[in-house]
Write an enzyme that holds these catalytic residues in place. Structure first.
Site, short mmCIF file in Angstrom:
data_model
loop_
_atom_site.label_atom_id
_atom_site.label_comp_id
_atom_site.label_asym_id
_atom_site.label_seq_id
_atom_site.Cartn_x
_atom_site.Cartn_y
_atom_site.Cartn_z
CG ASP A 229 7.72 -2.98 -5.12
OD1 ASP A 229 8.92 -3.33 -5.18
OD2 ASP A 229 7.25 -2.32 -4.16
CD1 TRP A 230 13.51 -6.87 -6.68
CD2 TRP A 230 12.42 -5.21 -7.68
NE1 TRP A 230 14.35 -6.32 -7.64
CE2 TRP A 230 13.71 -5.31 -8.27
CE3 TRP A 230 11.55 -4.25 -8.19
CZ2 TRP A 230 14.14 -4.47 -9.30
CZ3 TRP A 230 11.97 -3.41 -9.21
CH2 TRP A 230 13.24 -3.53 -9.75
#
Ligand code: BGC
Length: 760
Positions: A229-230
């Site tokens: 995930d970012w």
């Protein structure tokens, strides 16, 4: 292709390899021009494309795309074909906007209605969520665009999502929190899986070898790439070792350097990096096979978004007022009628191609009716009695009132959770006042997750759960209210009466860096069933303008082997006046199990359309997993021979037909006995029972009483030493007490007995 990839890997420098495993920008992977490796573009997701071509633009506005209903609405359609069509449409938009992979779907479980991101997730039930995710993925990937199944795993709240550790026991993890991912991975083979931000049992998902390598890649055979995930990566070297292939976003020069050094120092095996490179290259070249560019059919996609919305909206209450007919004047009340609330906040936010305005759609659908409008409630949560008074006046002057009640848009978003499950005070007061003055009042709700209704639901004539209905939701509402579409959605999550009734209430949202999933497997209807807690509207519930009768439930075989499974069939008849669609749900109940199991679990469903008077036979197959449970002792899914009840119904609380079947387990499981095993466990074990038999006989013959029940009436209390008293003690501990009478030390006796069990 794989040969070409191996050739490229051979030619890559270590810096290039590591570089490929870390993004070049917010949405792109790192290209290697000299070797012909292009950049790959990814974008959000999931209820439409949010592609921001220029991240330096301060507004970061994404290109217009179709905003489909969010996952709560999509899953309430229970229509896997429709979800697949949505996936295909999203893929077409990705192709037009040069996007290789869409960052969705999200299939985390709805553990609590408070999770700020529940609107992005499908269900509280892993089977339903898994089916939805799988069909979404199949739709997108059929068109040569990749998906990213997210957020893997245990990301069931927004509170401290970057750091909190979700503490989930092994069985609950497998049966509830991994199942939907497993189903989607095995059934639909997503190109990528996105790991979550949180820790799982103490280890960041991005570094979690057990999660990413052992379970996802080894056990489930996932062949795609794992993306972070970012900003979920903390230590790139640890994440390589855990099985994370691609870190996003980039660039991260210091991390490239650190990883290169780690390889050079021998702290990170280059083969591990190669494996990530291999996986990434495979997906990049796969994406290349789909030519990009062109246009997509905005109108057709808008129509599809409307169709999904109209099948996902759930009619929760109807005293007969709906579908509306015969009214001359209708008061439309509530800001949501003019400025619809149709999507959630955060990274899933889509810039819609156009938006249907409910008020206008009502006018178009029923042009002979006079509609008045009043605002009803302000933006935000201020209390404005004047708006309520004006709405009441309009309602009284009309033949019916439609209240558009939308939760303020900032309440449900990525990044934080809800504080409660209530509408605003103003909205509750408005509904009550209008309903009191106008008995023909319909409430249309726009929200992404369950809301409490007990304060007002009794007083209104009808309630339509419109969800975050996507850009065409206004049309869908009008069509349902006027009967152009017969509602056919059913709840994919329970609507509780009070927040205090919800399963995770006491363990929410965690403290000191940890959140304990103390309710275990019992989330959603599994909890309400077990605790017999009344709910406002149960899982699987939804009304129609017609009704359906169920009959003739049959199974392909009364007795069957677990590996063969069984096929359930049932006749469903439309006994009303209009065409409608029914969602037939199949739940399984294990009559007896060595471990505790929920009272029933959804294991199959189908949606069927029926003309008035028409009957169709629907068939639903149940496989091994429909009967199996995860045994933490064996660390695997197992079945136990015995009787199961198959329950077929219109909701989790409306079971119409039942049948008993006999399952024969084909598993030959090893014994779980060990030095700590109790006498009861020895006696339950098929081989152990024989081995311990002589000892039990001796105990019975020596003990003061044979059976505790016989001595219940003795005055002065029960003496020690009954079998009942010792049965939950480890055999070893019991033997310790009679050491002097034993021929050998207790440890040796138990070891010899264990040898006998394991030799067999
Ligand atoms: C979200 C993801 C999203 C990513 C990229 C993250 O904050 O959790 O769901 O795909 O950002 O926007």
């Amino acid at each position: 292709m794989s040969e070409q990839i191996e050739e490229i890997i051979k030619k890559m420098t270590l810096e290039e390899k590591v570089g490929l495993c870390i993004g070049a920008s917010f949405w792109n992977t790192t290209p290697i021009e000299r070797l012909g490796v292009p950049a790959m573009t990814v974008s959000d997701g999931p209820n439409g494309l949010r592609h921001v071509p220029d991240m330096s633009d301060p507004d970061q506005r994404s290109l217009p795309a179709t905003c489909f209903p969010t996952a709560s609405c999509v899953s309430s359609t229970w229509n896997t074909e429709l979800v697949q069509q949505m996936g295909e449409a999203i893929a077409e938009e990705c192709i037009a906007q040069n996007v290789d992979v869409i960052l969705g779907p999200g299939t985390n479980m709805k553990r609590s209605p408070l999770c700020g991101r529940n609107f992005e997730y499908f269900s509280e039930d892993p089977y339903l969520a898994g089916e939805m995710a799988a069909h979404y993925i199949e739709g997108v990937q059929k068109r040569g665009v990749g998906t990213s199944l997210k957020h893997f795993a245990g990301n069931n709240q927004e509170y401290q999502r970057f750091s909190i550790s979700s503490e989930i026991d092994e069985r609950t993890l497998h049966e509830i929190y991994l199942t939907a991912f497993e189903k989607a991975v095995k059934q639909a083979k997503p190109w990528t899986v996105m790991c979550s931000y949180n820790k799982l049992n103490g280890t960041y998902a991005s570094e979690n070898y057990f999660l990413l390598t052992q379970i996802l890649k080894q056990d489930w055979g996932f062949e795609g790439l794992v993306v972070s995930d970012w900003g979920a990566v903390h230590d790139r070297v640890a994440s390589f070792k855990g099985g994370l292939d691609l870190e996003m976003p980039g660039p991260q020069e210091a991390r490239v350097k650190a990883s290169v050094e780690a390889v050079r120092k021998g702290e990170l095996d280059e083969a591990v990096v190669d494996e990530s490179v291999r996986r990434i290259l495979k997906i990049i070249f796969k994406a290349q096979q789909t030519p990009k560019g062109g246009e997509f059919d905005q109108e057709a996609h808008h129509q599809l978004a409307g169709k999904i919305a109209s099948e996902g909206m759930v009619l929760l209450k109807n005293n007969g007022l709906l579908p509306l007919k015969g009214q001359r004047k209708i008061a439309v009340i509530g800001r949501g009628a003019k400025s619809p609330h149709f999507q959630g906040g955060g990274s899933s936010h889509v810039n819609p191609t156009k938006v249907s305005i409910p008020l206008e759609e009502l006018k178009k659908t029923a042009s002979d009716i006079e509609f008045s409008y009043s605002e009803g409630y302000p933006k935000g949560e201020d209390f404005r009695q004047d708006l309520i008074d004006a709405a009441v006046a309009e309602a009284v002057a009309a033949d019916a009132a439609i209240l558009f009640i939308a939760l303020p848009t900032y309440i449900e978003s990525e990044g934080y959770d809800r504080q409660n499950i209530d509408l605003t005070n103003q909205q509750v007061a408005l509904i009550k006042a209008v309903a009191k003055a106008q008995p023909n009042s319909v409430v249309v709700l726009n929200n992404g997750a369950a809301v409490a209704m007990q304060d007002w639901v009794e007083g209104v004539a009808a309630v339509l759960e419109g969800w975050m209905m996507g850009q065409a939701g206004g049309t869908a509402v009008a069509e349902i209210l006027f009967g152009k579409v017969n509602p056919s959605g059913k709840l994919s999550e329970t609507f509780p009466i009070r927040l205090e009734d919800t399963p995770a209430y006491i363990n929410w949202p965690g403290e000191v860096g940890k959140v304990y999933y103390g309710e275990g497997m019992f989330i959603g209807y599994r909890y309400y069933d077990e605790k017999q807690v009344p709910v406002q509207f149960p899982f699987g519930f939804g009304l129609s303008y017609t009704s359906f009768e169920y009959s003739n439930l049959k199974v392909s075989q009364q007795s069957f082997k677990d590996i063969d499974g069984v096929v359930v069939s049932v006749d469903v008849k439309n006994v009303g006046q209009v065409t409608g669609k029914e969602i037939v749900q199949v739940y399984v109940h294990d009559q007896k199990c060595s471990l505790r199991r929920p009272k029933k679990e959804l294991k199959g469903f189908t949606k069927v359309e029926l003309q008035p008077g028409e009957t169709k036979t629907v068939t639903i197959p149940l496989d091994f997993r429909a009967f199996a449970f995860y045994h933490p002792g064996y660390h695997r899914w197992i079945t136990e021979s015995g009787e199961f009840e198959i329950l077929v119904g219109a909701s989790s609380a409306d079971i119409r037909q039942k049948v008993n079947v006999n399952l024969e387990s084909t598993l030959v499981l090893p014994s779980l006995l060990n030095k700590e095993s109790t006498i009861a466990e020895w006696m339950q074990d098929p081989r152990g029972k024989e081995v311990i038999a002589p000892i039990i006989e001796q105990m019975i013959s020596r003990g003061p009483q044979k059976d505790i029940k016989e001595i219940e009436d003795t005055e002065g209390g029960i003496e020690m030493g009954t079998l009942e008293f010792v049965k939950d003690m480890p055999l070893l501990s019991v033997l310790m007490f009679s050491q002097k009478d034993l021929p050998l030390p207790p440890e040796e006796i138990v070891q010899a007995m264990l040898d006998e069990v394991y030799e067999a």
